[in-house]
Design a protein around this motif. Sequence first.
Motif, PDB file in Angstrom:
ATOM      1  N   VAL B 240       0.731  -1.068  -0.502  1.00  0.00           N
ATOM      2  CA  VAL B 240      -0.233  -0.052   0.282  1.00  0.00           C
ATOM      3  C   VAL B 240       0.926   1.024   0.167  1.00  0.00           C
ATOM      4  O   VAL B 240       2.390   0.877   0.156  1.00  0.00           O
ATOM      5  CB  VAL B 240      -0.867   0.194   1.323  1.00  0.00           C
ATOM      6  N   ALA B 241       0.842   1.996  -0.174  1.00  0.00           N
ATOM      7  CA  ALA B 241       1.061   4.039  -0.660  1.00  0.00           C
ATOM      8  C   ALA B 241       0.125   4.548  -0.384  1.00  0.00           C
ATOM      9  O   ALA B 241      -1.204   4.322  -0.777  1.00  0.00           O
ATOM     10  CB  ALA B 241       1.842   3.649  -2.275  1.00  0.00           C
ATOM     11  N   LEU B 242       0.718   5.333   0.688  1.00  0.00           N
ATOM     12  CA  LEU B 242      -0.601   6.864   0.791  1.00  0.00           C
ATOM     13  C   LEU B 242      -0.879   7.323  -0.667  1.00  0.00           C
ATOM     14  O   LEU B 242      -0.583   7.314  -1.714  1.00  0.00           O
ATOM     15  CB  LEU B 242       0.612   7.714   0.963  1.00  0.00           C
ATOM     16  N   ALA B 243      -2.142   7.387  -0.758  1.00  0.00           N
ATOM     17  CA  ALA B 243      -2.744   7.298  -1.967  1.00  0.00           C
ATOM     18  C   ALA B 243      -2.821   8.196  -2.863  1.00  0.00           C
ATOM     19  O   ALA B 243      -2.016   9.955  -2.600  1.00  0.00           O
ATOM     20  CB  ALA B 243      -3.955   7.837  -1.516  1.00  0.00           C
ATOM     21  N   GLY B 244      -2.427   8.772  -4.054  1.00  0.00           N
ATOM     22  CA  GLY B 244      -2.273   9.206  -4.910  1.00  0.00           C
ATOM     23  C   GLY B 244      -0.655   9.553  -5.094  1.00  0.00           C
ATOM     24  O   GLY B 244      -0.640  11.145  -5.204  1.00  0.00           O
ATOM     25  N   HIS B 245      -0.123   8.809  -5.197  1.00  0.00           N
ATOM     26  CA  HIS B 245       1.444   8.677  -5.142  1.00  0.00           C
ATOM     27  C   HIS B 245       2.857   7.959  -5.837  1.00  0.00           C
ATOM     28  O   HIS B 245       3.174   8.201  -5.844  1.00  0.00           O
ATOM     29  CB  HIS B 245       2.285   9.071  -3.687  1.00  0.00           C
ATOM     30  N   GLY B 246       1.528   7.973  -6.701  1.00  0.00           N
ATOM     31  CA  GLY B 246       2.112   6.711  -7.730  1.00  0.00           C
ATOM     32  C   GLY B 246       1.436   4.991  -7.449  1.00  0.00           C
ATOM     33  O   GLY B 246       1.918   4.626  -8.582  1.00  0.00           O
ATOM     34  N   GLY B 247       0.818   4.626  -6.353  1.00  0.00           N
ATOM     35  CA  GLY B 247       0.338   3.603  -6.335  1.00  0.00           C
ATOM     36  C   GLY B 247       2.046   2.734  -5.596  1.00  0.00           C
ATOM     37  O   GLY B 247       3.025   3.270  -4.992  1.00  0.00           O
ATOM     38  N   TYR B 248       2.174   1.618  -7.033  1.00  0.00           N
ATOM     39  CA  TYR B 248       2.868  -0.062  -6.907  1.00  0.00           C
ATOM     40  C   TYR B 248       4.184   1.378  -7.199  1.00  0.00           C
ATOM     41  O   TYR B 248       5.728   0.917  -6.815  1.00  0.00           O
ATOM     42  CB  TYR B 248       2.778  -0.481  -7.995  1.00  0.00           C
ATOM     43  N   ASP B 249       4.689   2.588  -7.956  1.00  0.00           N
ATOM     44  CA  ASP B 249       5.471   2.840  -8.459  1.00  0.00           C
ATOM     45  C   ASP B 249       5.433   4.425  -7.571  1.00  0.00           C
ATOM     46  O   ASP B 249       6.669   5.600  -7.024  1.00  0.00           O
ATOM     47  CB  ASP B 249       5.682   3.430  -9.681  1.00  0.00           C
ATOM     48  N   ALA B 250       5.284   4.822  -6.248  1.00  0.00           N
ATOM     49  CA  ALA B 250       4.805   5.793  -5.421  1.00  0.00           C
ATOM     50  C   ALA B 250       6.608   5.419  -4.702  1.00  0.00           C
ATOM     51  O   ALA B 250       7.218   4.349  -4.767  1.00  0.00           O
ATOM     52  CB  ALA B 250       4.213   4.890  -4.139  1.00  0.00           C
ATOM     53  N   PRO B 251       7.141   6.495  -4.284  1.00  0.00           N
ATOM     54  CA  PRO B 251       8.562   6.274  -3.406  1.00  0.00           C
ATOM     55  C   PRO B 251       8.736   5.742  -2.442  1.00  0.00           C
ATOM     56  O   PRO B 251       7.741   5.795  -1.636  1.00  0.00           O
ATOM     57  CB  PRO B 251       8.118   8.009  -3.344  1.00  0.00           C
ATOM     58  N   ALA B 252       9.885   5.327  -1.932  1.00  0.00           N
ATOM     59  CA  ALA B 252       9.401   4.119  -1.113  1.00  0.00           C
ATOM     60  C   ALA B 252       9.288   4.833   0.019  1.00  0.00           C
ATOM     61  O   ALA B 252       8.575   3.303   0.762  1.00  0.00           O
ATOM     62  CB  ALA B 252      11.103   3.855  -0.656  1.00  0.00           C
ATOM     63  N   ALA B 253       9.778   6.207   0.349  1.00  0.00           N
ATOM     64  CA  ALA B 253       9.282   6.596   2.165  1.00  0.00           C
ATOM     65  C   ALA B 253       7.817   6.994   2.085  1.00  0.00           C
ATOM     66  O   ALA B 253       7.693   6.572   3.022  1.00  0.00           O
ATOM     67  CB  ALA B 253       9.577   7.543   2.471  1.00  0.00           C
ATOM     68  N   LEU B 254       7.266   6.593   0.886  1.00  0.00           N
ATOM     69  CA  LEU B 254       5.550   6.590   1.250  1.00  0.00           C
ATOM     70  C   LEU B 254       4.276   5.066   1.166  1.00  0.00           C
ATOM     71  O   LEU B 254       3.365   5.441   0.824  1.00  0.00           O
ATOM     72  CB  LEU B 254       4.705   8.332   0.448  1.00  0.00           C
ATOM     73  N   LYS B 255       5.078   3.854   1.252  1.00  0.00           N
ATOM     74  CA  LYS B 255       4.677   2.408   0.791  1.00  0.00           C
ATOM     75  C   LYS B 255       5.422   2.112   2.066  1.00  0.00           C
ATOM     76  O   LYS B 255       6.243   2.256   2.443  1.00  0.00           O
ATOM     77  CB  LYS B 255       4.739   2.725  -0.294  1.00  0.00           C
ATOM     78  N   ALA B 256       4.592   1.067   1.751  1.00  0.00           N
ATOM     79  CA  ALA B 256       4.878  -0.481   2.946  1.00  0.00           C
ATOM     80  C   ALA B 256       5.039  -1.406   1.671  1.00  0.00           C
ATOM     81  O   ALA B 256       3.864  -1.831   1.245  1.00  0.00           O
ATOM     82  CB  ALA B 256       3.637   0.061   4.081  1.00  0.00           C
ATOM     83  N   SER B 257       5.734  -2.193   0.802  1.00  0.00           N
ATOM     84  CA  SER B 257       5.529  -3.258   0.822  1.00  0.00           C
ATOM     85  C   SER B 257       6.802  -4.408   0.570  1.00  0.00           C
ATOM     86  O   SER B 257       7.099  -4.803   1.350  1.00  0.00           O
ATOM     87  CB  SER B 257       5.917  -2.913  -1.062  1.00  0.00           C
ATOM     88  N   SER B 258       6.268  -5.750   0.148  1.00  0.00           N
ATOM     89  CA  SER B 258       6.121  -7.250   0.955  1.00  0.00           C
ATOM     90  C   SER B 258       6.532  -7.792  -0.805  1.00  0.00           C
ATOM     91  O   SER B 258       5.385  -7.448  -1.919  1.00  0.00           O
ATOM     92  CB  SER B 258       6.280  -7.423   1.957  1.00  0.00           C
ATOM     93  N   ILE B 259       7.014  -8.827  -0.602  1.00  0.00           N
ATOM     94  CA  ILE B 259       7.021 -10.045  -0.911  1.00  0.00           C
ATOM     95  C   ILE B 259       6.210 -11.154  -0.652  1.00  0.00           C
ATOM     96  O   ILE B 259       7.111 -11.676   0.052  1.00  0.00           O
ATOM     97  CB  ILE B 259       7.260 -10.387  -2.124  1.00  0.00           C
TER      98      ILE B 259
END
Lengths: 356, 356, 356
Positions: B240-259
């Motif tokens: 998930v990324a803070l809404a409106g920042h590009g989703g999957y392509d959002a800057p690393a600081a604005l998202k939490a992601s994993s595999i």
Amino acid sequence: MSAPPSSWIRNAWYVAATPDELTDKPLGRQICGEPMAFFRDAAGQAHAVEDFCPHRGARLSLGFLRDGHLVCGYHGLAMGCDGRAVGMPSQNVERFPRIRAFPVVERHGFIWVWPGDAEAAQGTEPPRLAWAEDPNWAYGGGFFHVRSDYRLMIDNLMDLTHETYVHAGSIGQKEIDEAPVETHLDGGEVVTSRRMTGIHAPPFWRMALRGAGLDENALVDRWQICRFSPPGHVMIEVGVALAGHGGYDAPAALKASSIVVDFMTPETETSHWYFWGMARGFAPDDEALTASIRDGQRGIFSEDLAVLEAQQANLLRHPDRGLLKLNIDAGGVHSRRIIERAVAAEQIATRERRPG
Amino acid sequence: MSAPPSSWIRNAWYVAATPDELTDKPLGRQICGEPMAFFRDAAGQAHAVEDFCPHRGARLSLGFLRDGHLVCGYHGLAMGCDGRAVGMPSQNVERFPRIRAFPVVERHGFIWVWPGDAEAAQGTEPPRLAWAEDPNWAYGGGFFHVRSDYRLMIDNLMDLTHETYVHAGSIGQKEIDEAPVETHLDGGEVVTSRRMTGIHAPPFWRMALRGAGLDENALVDRWQICRFSPPGHVMIEVGVALAGHGGYDAPAALKASSIVVDFMTPETETSHWYFWGMARGFAPDDEALTASIRDGQRGIFSEDLAVLEAQQANLLRHPDRGLLKLNIDAGGVHSRRIIERAVAAEQIATRERRPG
Amino acid sequence: MSAPPSSWIRNAWYVAATPDELTDKPLGRQICGEPMAFFRDAAGQAHAVEDFCPHRGARLSLGFLRDGHLVCGYHGLAMGCDGRAVGMPSQNVERFPRIRAFPVVERHGFIWVWPGDAEAAQGTEPPRLAWAEDPNWAYGGGFFHVRSDYRLMIDNLMDLTHETYVHAGSIGQKEIDEAPVETHLDGGEVVTSRRMTGIHAPPFWRMALRGAGLDENALVDRWQICRFSPPGHVMIEVGVALAGHGGYDAPAALKASSIVVDFMTPETETSHWYFWGMARGFAPDDEALTASIRDGQRGIFSEDLAVLEAQQANLLRHPDRGLLKLNIDAGGVHSRRIIERAVAAEQIATRERRPG
């Protein structure tokens, strides 16, 4: 759908569940070889469909209820009570394959299902149980899952000789297997009966005499009138009257009587659901008595289970060994014959409907 | 050796165990229909041989390790890592029959085995897992034994619609099955993805947002990109990324992601080992977080087991009933097709190698 | 009656039970594929009949004893020790079908049964066990149900090499599998033996030395002489003597010796009853020692069970895979050959008796 089974009637009403089993969750139960998912709609009416989601084969009974539909717990397909999908997120369900829906009615304190052809159920209804409609009567019961052909339980109940042995500590007594047994056909039913006169009441009936305000130590006349009706029901009128007052026909004030209620519902060829209970015409509001009788029956009927399950294993091991058909076995023999004829008639009808 | 099975690829690397399972004792585990005995040699290198002592057929995995050999616990035959007996008290083992040895490598935190022809494994290696080699990433996981065809788990993972239903209390949310799903082939892999914009994060992702130092109450864009690769692996990029920042392509600081890491390894035609876990690119040294996520996954993934095992039983009961192949099922359908083609190619190759 | 089985001798005496198992209740036990109901008559004599009531197929062993007859617990048929019904309430049992009765004798502290043709048992008796008749000897033992072909246990006992591995903590020691093994035929029996000289006694024998008043730390000569006799008995003379005094032939005061008693009785093709124990020629009145040895044996022999049951599963999986027949396996190989010849002879005799 598998080939018609050979040991049970398909087009008939069977007891499938007790009403309290159908709550806010679905119930999965196999009846006559058919895995079914039972559920209540928004109005509380009971329904049953195949326990197989047409999307990916998940068990619908593992899902949940929403707005009167049964929702598959895997991907959210909503199933209607007629076996048609009524919705699924982002999907057009109109052309989804339909699954079978089984006729269901709730009556007389039971959920009944018709595992055969739904059209054949039209205009029919479950058997009338007079005691269930009479406020002067009370009913209590329960059910067991039994790993035996349901017909072994019918044999068991249509020959109460076994009470002397299996239930020696409760309802059994030596006089039962000494009393002559009489069996006859009554329309499409089988009646087998025993009468004992001037005997001492066994423990269960001593309790009933006390409950009816009678002397538990008095000599009594005792009767057992077992009535089989298809597809798998056995109602047993049982009772004791103070000796010498007419037995079964004695005035109500001098006897304690009741009806042992037995519905056998096949699950597979070698297992069944056994719904048992007792309806009584006295002290209908005494809930403690109802509970006491139910606990007593549960204990007594559980004694039959080990016997029948071992018998089933023995018979599977020796499929060709003929069993004796004594006079005491006549009730079961006639009951099985009625079932066999009805099954054969169904199979002929099925073949005739198929294009040749 | 039995006939080639029809539902799995033989010549491929499968996850067989986790490194901590191979200690100072051997491990018996069936992989792709082959009972194997896994063990470490004196240098700590992992090996696998048939779990069948050539002397009297005892299970080698019930034995013990000595000097880097697997010693049969019955009569002391010492088995080498190549399937040749290396010794036995008072016996000359030179002409003892050889048993199969299976190629094994330990890599990326897993023990991998090649259940097919050993020669075909030469020059190949298990898939590269970039996160496993990157110190900025952490991994935690576990495994389950599941009584279903491994392909039912692949179907499950390639259609995350089920999260809304099976995992309603953790990662599921209504928006998943409302979001369009897109599936395409990418070389020999299948990719199916969903993107949701401007939604509230479900409980699991609220925890992840907190863990990443972000506002768990903010609206987010969420993605799920499932990637199947043969023989039975599914890697799911989720976040998930803070809404409106590009989703999957959002800057690393604005998202939490994993595999989400999923290795399905067939045991039999109707059971498999399911190795699951999560690799994350944040807070790699936070072992408490690793444990917390693992516990969460264990709980979530265990919810799938009952669903899949009941589905497997239903499908065995109705082998000829066609299932629906909806758009949401495309990921699983394409994955199965890749497996089927590879299996067919293996079977043709096997026939061509046989004389006559 | 099923077709003659191929893996066991039918016309022979097998140990079926221990005397304390036959109390005031019947005992159901399957021997050589035949479900049997064992019971004692009014005089305490043991009998066995088919565990199948000729009335409705109930298991007679679920019934009870009355006046020396076995009464069916379902409807009260009373079965005599010869397989003929002797009574049933309100029934004339004269023409009831007879069930099989099996020859039974109680001797030497065991209940023996003859599962084959009763006529062939006439004039025969169970093997004489000299120690069982000698007041200077004591016996203690027990039994296990083992899910393996009984011949795997014979193999096990006729090759004590396994003690080094399976029983490393009790009777096993490295010197066993280093000692040469010698096997020969002795009439219709197989004898396989091992002798070790000048060794340290393993834990079990240290206890025995102490029990015999000898120095448990002294060097000893040790022997193991295994003797197979059909249908499935293995008697093992075992002992240690202070080193250099003649070993097996040393004076009684300088040695501790005993007989490991093993009766293997088939239940099915892949399961058996294993009656084990130890007869000893010293301290016969020391009941605490008897109990201690029995507990030790129970622990030791239970170690064999997991090995044999896993071996059985492996062999069922690979029915066509040949096993090695090493010198250490000669005892088992010869024992199996004796069984096979006897089984073949029985089958020829059976065919010749049939009209053709």
